[in-house]
Design an enzyme around this catalytic site. Structure first.
Site, mmCIF file in Angstrom:
data_model
loop_
_atom_site.group_PDB
_atom_site.id
_atom_site.type_symbol
_atom_site.label_atom_id
_atom_site.label_comp_id
_atom_site.label_asym_id
_atom_site.label_seq_id
_atom_site.Cartn_x
_atom_site.Cartn_y
_atom_site.Cartn_z
ATOM 1 N N LYS A 187 0.869 -1.114 0.184
ATOM 2 C CA LYS A 187 0.013 0.069 -0.068
ATOM 3 C C LYS A 187 0.725 1.306 -0.157
ATOM 4 C CE LYS A 187 -0.915 -0.060 5.088
ATOM 5 N NZ LYS A 187 -0.140 -1.286 5.259
ATOM 6 N N ARG A 204 12.521 -10.882 0.922
ATOM 7 C CA ARG A 204 13.426 -9.809 0.695
ATOM 8 C C ARG A 204 14.662 -9.809 1.493
ATOM 9 N NH1 ARG A 204 8.915 -4.779 2.212
ATOM 10 N NH2 ARG A 204 8.495 -5.721 4.197
ATOM 11 N N ARG A 245 -5.200 3.071 12.003
ATOM 12 C CA ARG A 245 -5.063 1.618 12.071
ATOM 13 C C ARG A 245 -6.125 0.802 13.045
ATOM 14 N NH1 ARG A 245 0.427 0.385 10.870
ATOM 15 N NH2 ARG A 245 1.829 2.216 10.688
ATOM 16 N N ARG A 265 16.251 -9.728 7.290
ATOM 17 C CA ARG A 265 16.072 -8.865 8.408
ATOM 18 C C ARG A 265 15.004 -9.733 9.307
ATOM 19 N NH1 ARG A 265 14.896 -3.272 5.962
ATOM 20 N NH2 ARG A 265 13.070 -4.372 5.452
ATOM 21 N N ARG A 270 2.683 -10.037 12.811
ATOM 22 C CA ARG A 270 2.529 -8.751 12.310
ATOM 23 C C ARG A 270 0.941 -8.756 11.642
ATOM 24 N NH1 ARG A 270 6.774 -6.288 8.812
ATOM 25 N NH2 ARG A 270 5.384 -4.398 8.926
#
Length: 213
Positions: A13, A127, A88, A160, A171
């Site tokens: 997003k 990633r 949020r 990471r 998350r």
């Protein structure tokens, strides 16, 4: 045109928000950026927010909305803005909605970039980051020229901690519990639009442009 971007962490997003901002000539307003700017400039609101942040506390919703409204009152926002990272939660959405209503204003579109959890876990698990120069890669979509080595500075690339599958899933769980209810909130207001975030980035953007016109 006042737009809110919704979607799980890793749905893309933020990238889409930047592309919308560029195309329509409206600011991309990220709450993280606003906090940093206010603290750096030593504003009254920034100093108030810093008190909470220094103690590791969340900045209260009312203060966050004050800082946000202060930002969108700037001249560059007169034709609209893209909100990224706020609201949020339902309480935050209610505070924002009330504040905008008092200004005779409202959100025009809440765009949900919809991506299934398993796609996000796979996407973020691919990633790789260079801790030396900050460059980022993806083993499938944007691979480095030499496997595991940064193109820019030649240092070793790492996965990471916040991109590891278990962290990403945690998350996502927080997102489903706290943020996903916003989808129903904005649907009830008649401003929700959903796009398929599993498409190529350019195709996701085309879907959004078709909505915004």
């Amino acid at each position: 045109m006042k737009i809110i971007m919704l979607g799980a962490p890793g749905a893309g997003k933020g990238t889409q928000a930047k592309m919308i901002a560029d195309k329509y000539g409206i600011p991309h307003v990220s709450t993280g950026d606003i906090f940093r700017a206010n603290i750096k400039n030593g504003t009254e609101l920034g100093m108030e927010a810093k008190k909470y942040m220094d103690q590791g506390l969340l900045v209260p919703d009312e203060l966050t909305v004050k800082i946000l409204l202060d930002r969108v009152a700037n001249e560059d926002c007169k034709n609209g803005y893209v909100l990224d990272g706020f609201p949020r939660t339902i309480p935050q959405a209610n505070v924002l909605d009330k504040a905008l209503t008092e200004l005779g204003d409202q959100i025009d579109f809440a765009i949900d970039v919809d991506v299934p959890d398993e796609n996000i876990v796979k996407r973020m698990g691919g990633r790789r980051a260079c801790l030396s120069c900050g460059a980022t890669y993806h083993i499938e979509h944007v691979p480095p020229k030499a496997e595991g080595i940064c193109d820019t500075c030649g240092e070793k690339l790492v996965l990471r901690d916040d991109d590891k599958p278990e962290t990403v899933q945690n998350r996502l769980n927080v997102y489903h519990e706290q943020t996903q209810p916003l989808i129903e909130f904005y649907e009830a207001k008649g401003v929700l639009r959903t796009v398929d975030g599993t498409q190529d980035m350019k195709d996701v953007f085309k879907s959004i442009v078709a909505i915004l016109g």
